[in-house]
Scaffold this active site. Structure first.
Site, short mmCIF file in Angstrom:
data_model
loop_
_atom_site.label_atom_id
_atom_site.label_comp_id
_atom_site.label_asym_id
_atom_site.label_seq_id
_atom_site.Cartn_x
_atom_site.Cartn_y
_atom_site.Cartn_z
N ASP A 65 0.84 -1.19 0.00
CA ASP A 65 0.00 0.00 0.00
C ASP A 65 0.88 1.25 0.00
OD1 ASP A 65 -2.50 1.43 0.27
OD2 ASP A 65 -1.79 1.93 2.27
N THR A 98 -2.91 6.99 -3.90
CA THR A 98 -1.65 7.51 -3.40
C THR A 98 -0.48 7.18 -4.33
OG1 THR A 98 -2.51 6.84 -1.28
CG2 THR A 98 -0.29 7.69 -1.30
N THR A 99 -0.39 5.91 -4.69
CA THR A 99 0.71 5.50 -5.55
C THR A 99 0.61 6.19 -6.91
OG1 THR A 99 0.63 3.39 -4.41
CG2 THR A 99 1.93 3.48 -6.41
N ASP A 397 -9.74 3.51 4.26
CA ASP A 397 -9.68 3.90 2.85
C ASP A 397 -10.92 3.43 2.11
OD1 ASP A 397 -7.23 4.98 3.38
OD2 ASP A 397 -6.06 3.42 2.36
P1 ADP Z 1 -2.40 2.42 -3.96
O1 ADP Z 1 -3.78 2.18 -3.47
O2 ADP Z 1 -1.46 1.28 -3.68
O3 ADP Z 1 -1.83 3.72 -3.52
P2 ADP Z 1 -3.45 3.31 -6.44
O4 ADP Z 1 -4.81 3.28 -5.88
O5 ADP Z 1 -2.85 4.64 -6.73
O6 ADP Z 1 -2.48 2.47 -5.54
O7 ADP Z 1 -3.40 2.51 -7.78
C1 ADP Z 1 -3.93 1.24 -7.94
C2 ADP Z 1 -4.22 1.03 -9.41
O8 ADP Z 1 -4.61 -0.31 -9.62
C3 ADP Z 1 -5.35 1.91 -9.93
O9 ADP Z 1 -5.02 2.42 -11.18
C4 ADP Z 1 -6.50 0.93 -10.06
O10 ADP Z 1 -7.43 1.28 -11.04
C5 ADP Z 1 -5.77 -0.33 -10.44
N1 ADP Z 1 -6.53 -1.54 -10.17
C6 ADP Z 1 -7.15 -1.90 -9.04
N2 ADP Z 1 -7.78 -3.09 -9.18
C7 ADP Z 1 -7.54 -3.49 -10.46
C8 ADP Z 1 -7.89 -4.64 -11.22
N3 ADP Z 1 -8.62 -5.61 -10.71
N4 ADP Z 1 -7.45 -4.71 -12.49
C9 ADP Z 1 -6.70 -3.72 -13.02
N5 ADP Z 1 -6.33 -2.63 -12.35
C10 ADP Z 1 -6.74 -2.50 -11.09
#
Ligand code: ADP
Ligand code: MG
Length: 562
Positions: A65, A98-99, A397
């Site tokens: 995360d 966030t990422t 979240d």
């Molecule tokens: P984090 O939550 O680690 O900070 P983000 O929310 O910024 O990361 O990014 C996560 C990415 O993964 C987003 O672009 C989201 O749309 C993508 N994502 C989440 N679930 C899936 C899925 N099942 N298939 C493809 N992409 C996904």
């Protein structure tokens, strides 16, 4: 001679400064920002890899995360801490992305670096990025999907997208389900009262063992009311219960604890015992006479009193946390009294049911059924306190994204689909500008594509092929084409429930652009050097891209824009 002493910090006066100017400062900032983004690259998306983080306290945490990772990193460079600020704002306000925000900022900085090499002035780059951002934010709202956000399945999808890849599939699904249920339970259609959702950690089990409880759950912790045989007098369930809320120690001993008593002879002892007994009885009668079924006390309860209360069928819970007391007051309509003497029938709160439950060897009290103040709780599980804390933040979240989805309704396809569509639009938009600014807008388009490119890469696919496929799909008008996290291929992601609230993307793009532009404008970084008062000239002894500009702990970094 005027003494400027009052106006200047000691270190500045002494000349003990590290200063980086012009191109060097910019390069150092860009390098620091890119380095921070690079640490998060491999964690993006459901196929993102975990990181093992070991804190200064020696405690290890495994997570992918973005927000958790950043929170545990020691970030010293001012440029990197600026990106950290963007990320923590993102996490706090919209609960996700966030990422994405950090990767995007890193990609914008990388793009700028390329443009600088071609001789494009920083001012042109930041202007181009600014135009690109405004355009992207406008376009975003035209890309929203038609999903019904009040539909439970849609809300579960939103929650799942925010947390897939953080746990195993069944665990993530379970938590997403619970988050949707909790938000729906406390929503009246136009408002979601987040305070009515209580997250209660119960050590043991795994995140997938989390439970939804209709009612406010109070942890009885070490409170021994149910732990021994006295409990047999107590019903497990009180219907139409009256609840006392007391902010004072209960029992004779506690009341006297601070007073020094001089005892003379056995008569004195007897007198004290009699006095204590009288006090105890008064408190007992006061609580019972008011009609109390359960008393929650913010402080300790004397064992003898608790035992007698139990015999009368009154549940006594001690050391209830202050926030829980306030919640109880709100949930039951009761008044928090400062002493038992103030306890009147009117001060008691009401609840449809007060129930004692035992979960994983822990005694919990559930208060529910006051129709005016709906309360729900999620019992979070995890092997260690660390694991529970991690679960708690991910659940928070989830609650935030589900709330955003429910209240504002606007959802966008995830999986890089939205970024790909924005990039395609920006490339057309760039043509409206002159040469150099056009290049900057195109660089912004390329930066947005970092999201699908990285998702494909983390899924084990060739990022070049995936991006080519993705562009072709968007050229054909397939607006919801994104990266399938399972194999990195291109698929209609929204059909698979990969959807995110508009606010998450909007903030990520705006925040990343703002941070990148701020860093690109800086051309002078001044940092005080710790403990150096000699004041000789340091201008010639620092390199490029190192950690100067705030690298020293305890220094005062200043960043000066042109
Ligand atoms: P984090 O939550 O680690 O900070 P983000 O929310 O910024 O990361 O990014 C996560 C990415 O993964 C987003 O672009 C989201 O749309 C993508 N994502 C989440 N679930 C899936 C899925 N099942 N298939 C493809 N992409 C996904
Ligand atoms: Mg996420």
């Amino acid at each position: 001679m005027t003494q400027g002493g009052a106006r200047w910090p000691r270190r500045l006066r002494s000349g003990g400064l590290d200063r980086t100017t012009g191109r060097d400062a910019r390069r150092a900032n860009v390098a620091a920002g890119r380095a921070l983004a690079a640490t998060l690259r491999t964690t993006l998306g459901p196929a993102g890899r975990d990181k093992l983080l070991v804190g200064t306290d020696g405690l290890a945490v495994v997570t992918n995360d973005g927000a958790s990772i950043l929170d545990r990193m020691e970030i010293e460079h001012p440029a990197a801490s600026l990106l950290y600020e963007v990320a923590s704002e993102q996490a706090e306000r919209v609960g996700d992305g966030t990422t994405t925000a950090v990767l995007l900022a890193g990609a914008l900085l990388e793009g700028a670096e390329g443009l600088f090499e071609q001789g494009v002035h920083p001012g042109i780059v930041t202007a181009g990025y600014h135009h690109a951002c405004s355009r992207a934010l406008e376009t975003l709202s035209t890309l929203t999907l038609g999903d019904d956000p009040t539909d439970r399945a849609t809300l579960v999808s939103v929650a799942r997208t925010a947390i897939t890849g953080k746990w195993s599939e069944p665990e993530a699904t379970r938590v997403a389900d619970l988050a949707a249920d909790a938000v729906l339970a406390v929503s009246d259609g136009s408002e979601v009262d987040r305070h009515r959702i209580t997250l209660q950690g119960v050590p043991g089990g795994s995140p997938g063992d989390a439970e939804f409880v209709d009612g406010l759950v109070v942890d009885m912790g070490e409170s021994s009311a149910t732990a021994d045989d006295r409990a047999i007098h107590l019903p497990r369930r009180f219907a139409d219960a009256r609840i006392a809320l007391v902010d004072a120690p209960l029992g004779a001993k506690q009341a006297n604890a601070t007073r020094a008593v001089t005892v003379e002879g056995t008569d004195g002892l007897d007198a004290i015992a009699a006095h204590e007994e009288r006090q105890l009885r008064e408190q007992l009668e006061r609580i019972a006479d008011a009609g109390t079924d359960a008393v929650f006390c913010q402080q300790a309860i004397d064992d003898v009193l608790r035992s007698r209360l139990a015999r009368r069928g009154i549940l006594a819970v001690e050391r209830t946390r202050q926030d829980e007391m306030y919640k109880l007051a709100r949930a039951t309509g009761g008044t928090l009294v400062a002493s038992v003497e103030e306890l009147t029938p009117e001060a008691l709160g009401r609840a449809g049911v007060v129930e004692r439950r035992r979960v994983a060897g822990r005694d919990l009290t559930v208060v529910r059924g006051n129709p005016d103040s709906k309360q729900v709780s999620l019992l979070l599980r995890g092997g260690t306190q660390h694991a529970i804390d991690e679960t708690r933040r991910l659940v928070e979240d989830c609650l935030t994204v589900v709330t955003l989805a429910l209240l504002y309704g606007d959802l966008l396809p995830g999986g890089g689909a939205t970024e790909a569509e924005l990039a395609a639009d920006l490339r057309g938009f760039a043509l409206e500008f002159d040469g150099r600014e056009q290049l900057a807008i195109e660089a912004a388009a390329g930066a947005l594509e970092t999201v699908p490119r990285t998702l494909a890469e983390n899924a084990g696919a060739s990022p070049i092929d995936a991006l080519a496929d993705l562009r072709a799909s968007h050229d054909r008008g397939e607006v919801t084409a994104g990266i399938d996290a399972a194999d990195g291929s291109v698929a209609d992601v929204s059909a698979r429930g990969v959807v995110e609230p508009l606010a998450v993307k909007r903030r990520a793009i705006a925040g990343a652009t703002e941070a990148a532009n701020l860093l690109l404008r800086i051309d002078d970084v001044v940092a005080a050097r710790d403990g150096d008062a000699r004041g000789h000239d340091h201008d010639h002894d620092h390199g490029i891209g190192g950690d100067h500009g705030g690298g020293q702990r305890g220094g005062y970094p200043w960043a000066i824009g042109h």
